[in-house]
Enzyme design. Structure first.
Site, PDB file in Angstrom:
ATOM      1  N   ASP A  18       0.820  -1.218   0.000  1.00 32.91           N
ATOM      2  CA  ASP A  18       0.000   0.000   0.000  1.00 32.91           C
ATOM      3  C   ASP A  18       0.855   1.270   0.000  1.00 32.91           C
ATOM      4  O   ASP A  18       1.950   1.290   0.571  1.00 32.91           O
ATOM      5  CB  ASP A  18      -0.897  -0.027   1.247  1.00 32.91           C
ATOM      6  CG  ASP A  18      -2.003   1.007   1.165  1.00 32.91           C
ATOM      7  OD1 ASP A  18      -2.305   1.489   0.057  1.00 32.91           O
ATOM      8  OD2 ASP A  18      -2.567   1.342   2.217  1.00 32.91           O
ATOM      9  N   ASN A  66     -10.670  -3.154  -6.218  1.00 29.98           N
ATOM     10  CA  ASN A  66      -9.831  -2.236  -7.012  1.00 29.98           C
ATOM     11  C   ASN A  66     -10.397  -1.946  -8.403  1.00 29.98           C
ATOM     12  O   ASN A  66      -9.933  -1.022  -9.082  1.00 29.98           O
ATOM     13  CB  ASN A  66      -8.393  -2.773  -7.130  1.00 29.98           C
ATOM     14  CG  ASN A  66      -7.582  -2.630  -5.865  1.00 29.98           C
ATOM     15  OD1 ASN A  66      -6.662  -3.405  -5.611  1.00 29.98           O
ATOM     16  ND2 ASN A  66      -7.900  -1.635  -5.045  1.00 29.98           N
TER      17      ASN A  66
END
Ligand code: FPP
Length: 237
Positions: A18, A66
């Site tokens: 991330d 996503n």
């Protein structure tokens, strides 16, 4: 003394990669540049894991959520994965990595699906197994496992009472992989984001304040050192 000489690493490390977007934004670059830097970090960290003797490395490359991102960003991530797999297939012997994919690959392009298939079947001798979570969600994985079991019950192959935790584990993408002892999330966020929900029941989480593209081997060593400081009781005393 290098960490690798001092302590044995966990067998299985999982990472939520991330912070790519923020890394790019801090530099005035497009988000895809952050993912490209993140892909480079992955290469370095996978090599470091192999050098340390880690047996399984699981990375969250693309989640079921996503798909909400822009087409351009999604295409950029898929391109990076494709490039990496091409390269990995070429250097399979040298790198001694085995690949597995956790997730529903049917939503990926036919080209990328083919590459994943090839990478999965090219099983040369290997030192480390990399599990790419691609179009992966922890809840989705559990629902799919339940569906498979329910189907077998409906077909008369199983009885509902037979189901145990170990049996359910066998229906997951991670069926033949031990649970991760250590899960690392860089970038300062402190949540699991639907990653390995079943498998993380007793994992040690290490959250770090470094963006994934800046994450280096020393950060991995620090996370492993932190893991070794934890007192794992598994519900006991
Ligand atoms: C999360 O950061 C990252 C992703 C959703 C994509 C991860 C993909 C890669 C690192 C490239 C894949 C390729 C290989 C070879 C591993 P974010 O974009 O959510 O960051 P932000 O929270 O700062 O916006």
């Amino acid at each position: 003394m290098a960490l690798s000489e001092a302590v044995s690493p966990p067998r299985h490390i999982a990472i939520i990669m991330d912070g790519n977007g923020r890394w790019a934004k801090n530099r005035g670059l497009p988000r895809t540049a952050g993912h490209a830097a993140g892909a480079e970090t992955f290469r370095r960290i996978a090599n470091h894991c192999r050098a340390l003797g880690v047996e399984y490395l699981t990375v969250y490359a693309f989640s079921t959520e996503n798909w909400k991102r822009s087409e351009e960003e999604i295409a950029g991530i898929m391109r990076l994965l494709g490039n990496y797999l091409h390269e990995a297939l070429r250097d399979m012997e040298k790198n001694r990595v085995r690949f597995r994919f956790f997730g529903d690959l049917t939503r990926l392009s036919p080209e990328l699906q083919k590459l994943c298939q090839e990478a999965q079947t090219a099983s040369s001798d290997y030192d480390v197994q990399v599990n790419f979570c691609l179009n992966y969600g922890g809840r989705d994985e559990i629902v799919r496992a339940c569906r498979r079991f329910a189907r077998e019950v409906a077909e008369g192959k199983r009885q509902p009472e037979e189901l145990t935790e170990a049996m359910l584990s066998g229906y997951l993408y991670s069926a033949d992989v031990p649970d991760p002892e250590l899960i690392i999330r860089p970038s300062g966020e402190m949540r699991t984001s639907n990653f390995l929900l079943w498998q993380s029941a007793y994992s040690e989480f290490v959250f770090m304040n470094v963006l994934w593209p800046d994450f280096g081997p020393a950060d991995l060593d620090a996370a492993i050192a932190e893991y070794h400081r934890r007192n794992r009781r598994f519900g006991g005393v």
